[in-house]
Structures are given as structure tokens and as C-alpha cells.
Design an enzyme around this catalytic site. Structure first.
Site, PDB file in Angstrom:
ATOM      1  N   HIS A  20       0.850  -1.199   0.000  1.00  0.00           N
ATOM      2  CA  HIS A  20       0.000   0.000   0.000  1.00  0.00           C
ATOM      3  C   HIS A  20       0.884   1.246   0.000  1.00  0.00           C
ATOM      4  O   HIS A  20       1.322   1.726   1.044  1.00  0.00           O
ATOM      5  CB  HIS A  20      -0.905  -0.014   1.242  1.00  0.00           C
ATOM      6  N   HIS A  22       1.087   4.995  -2.327  1.00  0.00           N
ATOM      7  CA  HIS A  22       0.513   5.844  -3.373  1.00  0.00           C
ATOM      8  C   HIS A  22       1.614   6.581  -4.123  1.00  0.00           C
ATOM      9  O   HIS A  22       2.425   7.280  -3.502  1.00  0.00           O
ATOM     10  CB  HIS A  22      -0.460   6.854  -2.770  1.00  0.00           C
ATOM     11  N   ASP A  24       1.482   9.225  -6.017  1.00  0.00           N
ATOM     12  CA  ASP A  24       1.405  10.683  -5.873  1.00  0.00           C
ATOM     13  C   ASP A  24       1.601  11.135  -4.434  1.00  0.00           C
ATOM     14  O   ASP A  24       1.592  12.340  -4.159  1.00  0.00           O
ATOM     15  CB  ASP A  24       0.074  11.217  -6.424  1.00  0.00           C
ATOM     16  N   GLY A 182     -10.009   7.587  -1.622  1.00  0.00           N
ATOM     17  CA  GLY A 182     -10.623   8.889  -1.430  1.00  0.00           C
ATOM     18  C   GLY A 182     -11.448   8.910  -0.158  1.00  0.00           C
ATOM     19  O   GLY A 182     -11.450   7.955   0.623  1.00  0.00           O
ATOM     20  N   HIS A 209      -9.980   0.613  -0.077  1.00  0.00           N
ATOM     21  CA  HIS A 209      -9.783   1.433   1.115  1.00  0.00           C
ATOM     22  C   HIS A 209     -11.059   1.347   1.954  1.00  0.00           C
ATOM     23  O   HIS A 209     -12.131   1.773   1.511  1.00  0.00           O
ATOM     24  CB  HIS A 209      -9.549   2.892   0.732  1.00  0.00           C
ATOM     25  N   GLU A 212     -10.962   3.064   7.463  1.00  0.00           N
ATOM     26  CA  GLU A 212      -9.937   4.034   7.860  1.00  0.00           C
ATOM     27  C   GLU A 212     -10.614   5.224   8.528  1.00  0.00           C
ATOM     28  O   GLU A 212     -10.442   5.470   9.718  1.00  0.00           O
ATOM     29  CB  GLU A 212      -9.135   4.497   6.644  1.00  0.00           C
ATOM     30  N   ASP A 301       1.824   3.951   2.914  1.00  0.00           N
ATOM     31  CA  ASP A 301       0.731   4.794   2.437  1.00  0.00           C
ATOM     32  C   ASP A 301       1.273   5.935   1.578  1.00  0.00           C
ATOM     33  O   ASP A 301       1.231   5.864   0.360  1.00  0.00           O
ATOM     34  CB  ASP A 301      -0.110   5.333   3.586  1.00  0.00           C
TER      35      ASP A 301
END
Length: 363
Positions: A20, A22, A24, A182, A209, A212, A301
Site C-alpha cells: 500500500h 501511493h 502521488d 478517497g 480502502h 480508515e 501509504d
């Protein structure tokens, strides 16, 4: 070697598997500045490396998932050309390899990178090329790493089926799965059932996701209605576990099902503190779930926003819970078992890379 001997420097030598991360959320601050200058992006909140790094770290530590996501506008803003996407992907591999990550699944949302006129296919092409070139460069320096891609759909948008189709088109070229991400509240995973059905119909894998920033209903829907293979975060499963004063734990039906089915949890400790999902690393349910033998994995993350690496995440868990080498090996093998590549590929990395290298560290 005892837990007290597990320094950050020692942990950096251990092989790691990352599920996991990202794309960006992992840029180097210097790269953000250089790409902004090259593209004419003039909305950055700082114009020097230290100031920009501080901004991302401070803005992300907001206690809210929605506010945590706001700084991504700047990283996405400078990732709108084939060259910038290739560079970010290449540097991602370079940074992970330097931390002795031997396998990684890096995710990103193609729909966020088309403002400059690229098609989503062109976006994925550029990222995969960057990953491939990064792997070759790392290998040439003696750091073997395998990096695969997950394509992500934004849960508040309506392009998830289109992104799922993209995942299948690129499944033999480096894309191994699909994800939605998101803000959770108000955007349940069941809004994207057609995308998940498409993935299942094509015998493909996906993670969601869930659990969370929202509670058990998000996890329940992800598993019961959507059929997720893994859970992104999933920390709120702790709400379905009751621990007595004597330390005995009683699992609710959902928690028991997830443990029985060996559903992997992609846990991201530092990020969870920043978003307010947990109060501190010491309060994180990771240790409870690990002791109850859930399939927990350690993840970054967003390396830029959380100012972290896999080694730092593992070290923070060691400091909080006293883990030793055997624990870190178990978490690493958990991740490798849960990867979206083939069984033979997973087994080869476990048996030929992870176990031998941990054997040296354990002594």
C-alpha cells in the site's frame, strides 16, 4: 538479536514487501519543485525543499482524512506529462530499492493525471515505463526489486468501471489489480459494484480502502458485497473486537470472518495517526490484530506526506510493541503471501529472497 538491538539502521538491511503505497504521495520534495518549475505550476505553498517538505508533513497531520488528502493537489498538479510521470515512477522505485524493498505494489489514480491532455492509457504507459526502467537501474546496482501497479478509481467520482477496464487492458504489462480510494464518509464502496463485478468476471484481484475514516459498515460492504481480496487500512475492525480486563479477546462475527478467511490488512501506522484514525502508534490496533493472528502487513501509504519509509514504519512498531526479527519476518511474509502476483512468483520471493536474508539477520 533482541528487540532492543533492532535499530533503524539494522531494520534498513531487512528485505521488505510493500502493498500500500501511493505514487502521488511519495514524491521527493526537490522533484516537486523541479517539475513545478518545468511545467509552470505556480501554486506551491513553498519554494525551497525544506519548506515544501515541512508543508506536506504538517498539512497531512490534520486529524482528518479529508484534510489529509488536500495537499495531493500539488503533487498531482506536477504529474500531468509523460516525462513527469515517468520520472516520479522511476524515482519511486529508486527510493524503495534504497530501503531494501524487494517487492512493491504502487497505486495511483489515472483519472487525476489527464488535465494536460493525456489519455488514461498514456498515463499508465508512462508510469509502467518508469517502474520498468527503475527496476533495471536498481538491479544494475545490485538491488533487486519487483514493482507492480494498482490502478485506483476515486470513490467520489463515477469512472470506476472505466478504471477497472484499464486494469484488465494492462494486466499483462505490470498492472496487477484495482482499488478505490478517497474520502470514505458518504461514498460507500457499493457505489462501484459494477467495477468490482467486472474485475471478478475477469478473474482479477482488487483491494478497497475501507475502515480508515469510516467504521465497520465500510469494511462489511467491502467484503460482503464487493468481494475485496484485501483491505486498505481496515483499522476500524477493532470496533468488532472486545478485550476484557484480563486481556482475553472476543471477536465479533465480522472480525472472525476476516481472520478465518485470512483477509490481508494493509496497515499504515504513521498515516493512520495523521488522519486521526488512531491517536498514536502505541494505540494502533496493529499489535492486537497481530497477536490475534490476523493477516496484518506493514505499509507506508504516502512516504512524502508521512515523511516515512518502510524501515521507519517497522521501527516505530518495534519501539511501540517490542517486536523482534521473527515478528518483522512474519509481517513481511504476510505481505508477500497477499501480493497480487502469481503464486509461483510470490513463493520464489519468499523462499529465495526474504527467508534467506532474514536468516542472516536473525543469526
Amino acid at each position: 538479536m533482541t528487540a532492543s538491538a533492532l535499530t533503524l539502521q539494522a531494520i534498513q538491511q531487512a528485505p521488505k514487501a510493500l502493498l500500500h503505497d501511493h505514487l502521488d504521495g511519495g514524491l521527493r520534495p526537490a522533484t516537486v519543485l523541479e517539475l513545478a518549475e518545468a511545467s509552470g505550476y505556480d501554486d506551491l505553498p513553498a519554494t525551497d525543499v525544506d519548506g515544501l517538505a515541512s508543508f506536506f508533513r504538517t498539512a497531512a497531520h490534520s486529524g482528518s482524512l479529508v484534510r489529509y488528502l488536500e495537499p495531493f493537489a500539488h503533487t498531482v498538479g506536477v504529474m500531468q506529462t509523460p516525462e513527469s510521470l515517468h520520472r516520479v515512477a522511476y524515482e519511486c522505485v529508486e527510493d524503495l530499492a534504497a530501503d531494501n524493498v524487494v517487492y512493491a505494489e504502487v497505486r495511483f489514480a489515472p483519472e487525476l493525471h489527464i488535465d494536460g491532455g493525456l489519455s488514461m492509457d498514456a498515463v499508465v504507459d508512462s508510469v509502467l515505463a518508469g517502474f520498468a526502467d527503475g527496476e533495471k537501474a536498481a538491479g544494475a546496482e545490485g538491488r533487486s526489486i519487483v514493482v507492480r501497479c494498482l490502478v485506483t478509481a476515486m470513490r467520489h467520482q463515477a469512472r470506476s468501471l472505466e478504471i477497472a477496464e484499464l486494469a484488465i487492458r494492462f494486466r499483462d504489462r505490470g498492472v496487477v489489480g484495482f482499488d478505490i480510494a478517497g474520502a470514505e464518509a458518504g461514498f460507500p464502496p457499493t457505489r462501484h459494484l459494477d467495477a468490482f463485478e467486472y474485475m471478478r468476471n475477469n478473474n482479477a484481484r482488487f483491494t478497497i480502502h475501507a475502515g480508515e475514516a469510516f467504521g465497520l459498515p465500510s469494511i462489511h460492504e467491502a467484503i460482503a458485497f464487493c468481494g475485496a481480496d484485501r483491505l486498505g487500512h481496515g483499522v476500524r475492525i477493532v470496533d468488532d473486537i472486545k478485550v476484557s480486563e484480563g486481556g482475553d479477546a472476543k471477536l465479533g462475527r465480522l472480525a472472525a470472518l476476516l481472520r478465518d478467511k485470512r483477509i490481508p490488512f494493509e496497515m499504515c501506522p504513521s498515516s493512520n495517526v495523521q488522519t486521526g484514525a488512531v491517536g498514536s502508534i502505541a494505540e494502533h490496533p496493529f499489535d492486537l490484530l497481530a497477536r490475534l493472528r490476523f493477516r496484518v502487513t506493514v505499509n507506508t501509504d504516502n512516504r512524502l506526506m508521512s515523511d516515512t519509509t518502510m524501515s521507519h514504519e517497522m521501527f516505530r512498531l518495534v519501539e511501540a510493541f517490542g517486536y523482534g526479527w521473527s515478528d518483522l519476518q512474519r509481517f513481511t511474509i504476510n505481505a508477500m503471501k497477499s501480493a497480487f502476483i502469481s503464486f509461483d512468483e510470490r513463493l520464489a520471493i519468499i523462499d529465495d529472497v526474504i527467508k534467506p536474508r532474514f536468516a542472516v539477520l536473525i543469526g
